[in-house]
Scaffold this motif. Structure first.
Motif, PDB file in Angstrom:
ATOM      1  N   VAL A  53       0.739  -1.139  -0.052  1.00 20.56           N
ATOM      2  CA  VAL A  53       0.109   0.188   0.313  1.00 20.56           C
ATOM      3  C   VAL A  53       0.251   0.728  -0.164  1.00 20.56           C
ATOM      4  CG1 VAL A  53      -1.503   1.586   0.963  1.00 20.56           C
ATOM      5  CG2 VAL A  53      -1.883  -1.072   1.228  1.00 20.56           C
ATOM      6  N   LEU A  54       1.659   1.153   0.610  1.00 19.12           N
ATOM      7  CA  LEU A  54       2.827   2.417   0.907  1.00 19.12           C
ATOM      8  C   LEU A  54       4.624   2.440   0.441  1.00 19.12           C
ATOM      9  CD1 LEU A  54       1.633   3.259   4.602  1.00 19.12           C
ATOM     10  CD2 LEU A  54       0.903   3.958   2.957  1.00 19.12           C
ATOM     11  N   GLY A  55       4.405   1.456  -0.020  1.00 26.63           N
ATOM     12  CA  GLY A  55       5.921   1.574  -0.229  1.00 26.63           C
ATOM     13  C   GLY A  55       6.969   1.146   0.503  1.00 26.63           C
ATOM     14  N   ALA A  56       8.354   2.230   0.162  1.00 24.74           N
ATOM     15  CA  ALA A  56       9.203   1.879   0.822  1.00 24.74           C
ATOM     16  C   ALA A  56       8.906   3.204   2.245  1.00 24.74           C
ATOM     17  CB  ALA A  56      10.635   2.060   0.375  1.00 24.74           C
ATOM     18  N   PRO A  57       9.489   2.600   3.663  1.00 20.82           N
ATOM     19  CA  PRO A  57       9.085   3.514   4.580  1.00 20.82           C
ATOM     20  C   PRO A  57      10.518   4.426   4.037  1.00 20.82           C
ATOM     21  CG  PRO A  57       9.639   2.200   5.784  1.00 20.82           C
ATOM     22  CD  PRO A  57       9.460   1.376   4.350  1.00 20.82           C
ATOM     23  N   SER A  58       9.998   5.830   5.336  1.00 20.31           N
ATOM     24  CA  SER A  58      10.803   6.989   5.038  1.00 20.31           C
ATOM     25  C   SER A  58      12.610   6.839   6.591  1.00 20.31           C
ATOM     26  CB  SER A  58      10.354   8.623   5.433  1.00 20.31           C
ATOM     27  OG  SER A  58       9.217   8.524   4.952  1.00 20.31           O
ATOM     28  N   GLY A  59      11.497   6.168   7.767  1.00 16.35           N
ATOM     29  CA  GLY A  59      12.448   5.500   8.580  1.00 16.35           C
ATOM     30  C   GLY A  59      12.314   4.577   9.222  1.00 16.35           C
ATOM     31  N   VAL A  60      12.782   3.541  10.118  1.00 14.84           N
ATOM     32  CA  VAL A  60      12.393   2.206  10.017  1.00 14.84           C
ATOM     33  C   VAL A  60      13.182   1.773  11.635  1.00 14.84           C
ATOM     34  CG1 VAL A  60      12.533  -0.141  10.528  1.00 14.84           C
ATOM     35  CG2 VAL A  60      12.312   1.210   8.719  1.00 14.84           C
ATOM     36  N   TRP A  61      12.284   1.439  12.861  1.00 12.17           N
ATOM     37  CA  TRP A  61      13.578   1.840  13.759  1.00 12.17           C
ATOM     38  C   TRP A  61      12.835   0.673  15.376  1.00 12.17           C
ATOM     39  CZ3 TRP A  61      10.973   6.293  12.482  1.00 12.17           C
ATOM     40  CH2 TRP A  61      10.040   6.754  14.236  1.00 12.17           C
ATOM     41  N   GLU A  62      13.898  -0.201  15.753  1.00 11.73           N
ATOM     42  CA  GLU A  62      12.910  -0.169  16.979  1.00 11.73           C
ATOM     43  C   GLU A  62      12.534  -0.448  18.641  1.00 11.73           C
ATOM     44  OE1 GLU A  62      16.375  -2.807  18.157  1.00 11.73           O
ATOM     45  OE2 GLU A  62      15.183  -4.433  18.995  1.00 11.73           O
ATOM     46  N   LEU A  63      11.333  -0.609  18.751  1.00 12.28           N
ATOM     47  CA  LEU A  63      10.943  -0.703  19.774  1.00 12.28           C
ATOM     48  C   LEU A  63      11.072  -1.619  20.864  1.00 12.28           C
ATOM     49  CD1 LEU A  63       7.149   0.514  18.844  1.00 12.28           C
ATOM     50  CD2 LEU A  63       9.071   2.166  19.260  1.00 12.28           C
ATOM     51  N   ALA A  64      10.943  -1.247  21.854  1.00 11.68           N
ATOM     52  CA  ALA A  64      11.636  -2.166  23.312  1.00 11.68           C
ATOM     53  C   ALA A  64      10.620  -3.382  22.492  1.00 11.68           C
ATOM     54  CB  ALA A  64      10.763  -1.601  24.695  1.00 11.68           C
ATOM     55  N   GLY A  65      10.869  -5.226  23.558  1.00 11.10           N
ATOM     56  CA  GLY A  65      10.131  -6.082  23.278  1.00 11.10           C
ATOM     57  C   GLY A  65      10.307  -6.463  21.815  1.00 11.10           C
ATOM     58  N   GLY A  66      11.252  -5.956  20.762  1.00 10.44           N
ATOM     59  CA  GLY A  66      11.293  -6.926  19.374  1.00 10.44           C
ATOM     60  C   GLY A  66      10.444  -5.332  18.213  1.00 10.44           C
ATOM     61  N   ALA A  67       9.474  -4.920  19.046  1.00  5.71           N
ATOM     62  CA  ALA A  67       8.162  -4.370  17.782  1.00  5.71           C
ATOM     63  C   ALA A  67       9.398  -3.403  17.472  1.00  5.71           C
ATOM     64  CB  ALA A  67       7.443  -3.491  18.687  1.00  5.71           C
ATOM     65  N   VAL A  68       8.860  -3.063  15.921  1.00  2.00           N
ATOM     66  CA  VAL A  68       9.465  -2.256  15.264  1.00  2.00           C
ATOM     67  C   VAL A  68       8.454  -1.181  14.192  1.00  2.00           C
ATOM     68  CG1 VAL A  68      10.223  -2.506  12.193  1.00  2.00           C
ATOM     69  CG2 VAL A  68      10.614  -3.727  14.079  1.00  2.00           C
ATOM     70  N   VAL A  69       8.902   0.035  14.087  1.00  2.00           N
ATOM     71  CA  VAL A  69       7.858   0.727  13.722  1.00  2.00           C
ATOM     72  C   VAL A  69       8.616   0.983  12.248  1.00  2.00           C
ATOM     73  CG1 VAL A  69       7.575   3.282  13.834  1.00  2.00           C
ATOM     74  CG2 VAL A  69       7.976   2.181  15.862  1.00  2.00           C
ATOM     75  N   LEU A  70       7.412   1.299  11.629  1.00  2.70           N
ATOM     76  CA  LEU A  70       7.582   1.751   9.944  1.00  2.70           C
ATOM     77  C   LEU A  70       7.446   3.625   9.694  1.00  2.70           C
ATOM     78  CD1 LEU A  70       6.099  -1.545   7.868  1.00  2.70           C
ATOM     79  CD2 LEU A  70       8.338  -0.311   8.469  1.00  2.70           C
ATOM     80  N   ALA A  71       8.123   4.431   9.986  1.00  3.40           N
ATOM     81  CA  ALA A  71       7.199   5.765   9.629  1.00  3.40           C
ATOM     82  C   ALA A  71       7.733   6.519   8.102  1.00  3.40           C
ATOM     83  CB  ALA A  71       8.424   6.605  10.697  1.00  3.40           C
ATOM     84  N   TYR A  72       6.413   6.551   7.888  1.00  2.53           N
ATOM     85  CA  TYR A  72       5.613   7.302   6.544  1.00  2.53           C
ATOM     86  C   TYR A  72       5.885   8.998   6.512  1.00  2.53           C
ATOM     87  CZ  TYR A  72       5.279   3.087   4.520  1.00  2.53           C
ATOM     88  OH  TYR A  72       5.751   1.314   4.331  1.00  2.53           O
TER      89      TYR A  72
END
Lengths: 141, 151
Positions: A53-72
């Motif tokens: 739907v969104l393609g490649a994110p602008s940023g990717v980073w890790e949260l506590a517990g192995g969760a991941v953030v995709l930021a567009y």
């Protein structure tokens, strides 16, 4: 007669350029996100759906517990500004002023993935408000 | 047949104004990295390709991110086009920046699990400040011209 008056004003207008400046800039950084993006990403879906739907994110980073953030995010808008400065003879002060009206928007969309790379949250808003803070998930010993 | 006097004067004034503004016109183009190869990215197969395969196809990544048990490589390129009129007293410009961006995600054994890609550097346009250049028609036209964008 009138045209002569305008001609007399011309050096003043040209001279103004040395101390006054008006700027008008339209800026666009990356493409706007689809309006219905958040609706097209169901909670629990695999990350592959997000990328479709969104393609490649602008940023990717890790949260506590192995969760991941995709930021567009993308940026677009118009900046209008006026600035002026004046140098005075024998004066230690050089007055200057600037005013800007910046209508640049940075809309963002944040997708949180669980450690199995499934969507657990989707948030939309300004990029700064929607994104959770980056922090080191594991304390450094 | 000669033009009437007022029309001639108007035409001369317009020509003089255009001539006076011409030296203030400016265009610029800036790029960061070479555009990414869309066809090469399509060769990568989640579940099959490894980090070594990815590096062989795409080269060294711009960024490597650790994501707990997983990791991700980022590849990107950026193109900016600026068109403006610099009249010292009044300046106006349009700045358009678009990116090619690829994220590849690996599991703990460095096997590819997901690929996320966006290709848009070829859609960058020169434009005037009052125009918005994100029409779908423009994008489709630009996509048709870029090698590797066709499925």
């Amino acid at each position: 007669m009138r045209s002569r008056r305008w001609l007399a004003l011309l050096p003043v207008v040209l001279g103004l350029g040395s101390c006054v400046q008006l700027d008008w800039v339209r800026e666009r950084y990356d493409e706007p996100l689809p309006a219905d993006a958040a609706q097209r990403i169901p909670i629990g879906a695999d990350a592959a759906v997000v990328f479709d739907v969104l393609g490649a994110p602008s940023g990717v980073w890790e949260l506590a517990g192995g969760a991941v953030v995709l930021a567009y995010a993308n940026r677009g808008g118009v900046e209008f500004g006026i600035s002026g400065s004046l140098s005075l003879d024998d004066s230690p002060v050089a007055p200057s002023m600037a005013w800007g009206d910046e209508k640049v928007r940075i809309p963002g969309l944040v997708v949180e993935l669980d450690p199995d790379f499934r969507v657990r949250d989707v948030r939309r808003g300004s990029a700064r408000d929607a994104a959770p803070p980056r922090r080191r998930p594991v304390p450094v010993e | 047949m000669p033009l009437p006097q007022p029309t001639r004067r108007l035409a001369l004034s317009v020509a003089a104004l255009a001539l006076a503004l011409l030296p203030g016109c400016a265009i610029a183009r800036m790029s960061v990295n070479d555009p990414l190869d869309a066809a090469a990215v399509r060769q990568l197969q989640p579940g099959v390709s490894t980090a070594a395969d990815v590096v062989q196809v795409l080269g060294a990544p711009t960024d490597v991110v650790s994501l707990g048990r997983r990791s991700a490589y980022r590849y990107d390129a950026e193109k900016t086009k600026v068109a403006g009129l610099v009249l010292i007293l009044f300046n106006m410009a349009h700045r358009d920046t678009r990116s090619d961006r690829v994220w590849v995600f690996f599991d703990e054994e460095l096997r590819l699990t997901h690929v996320a890609s966006t290709f848009a550097t070829h859609r960058t346009q020169y434009a005037l400040p009052w125009s918005d250049v994100h029409g779908e028609g423009d994008a489709a036209k630009a996509d048709a011209k870029r090698k590797g964008m066709q499925p």
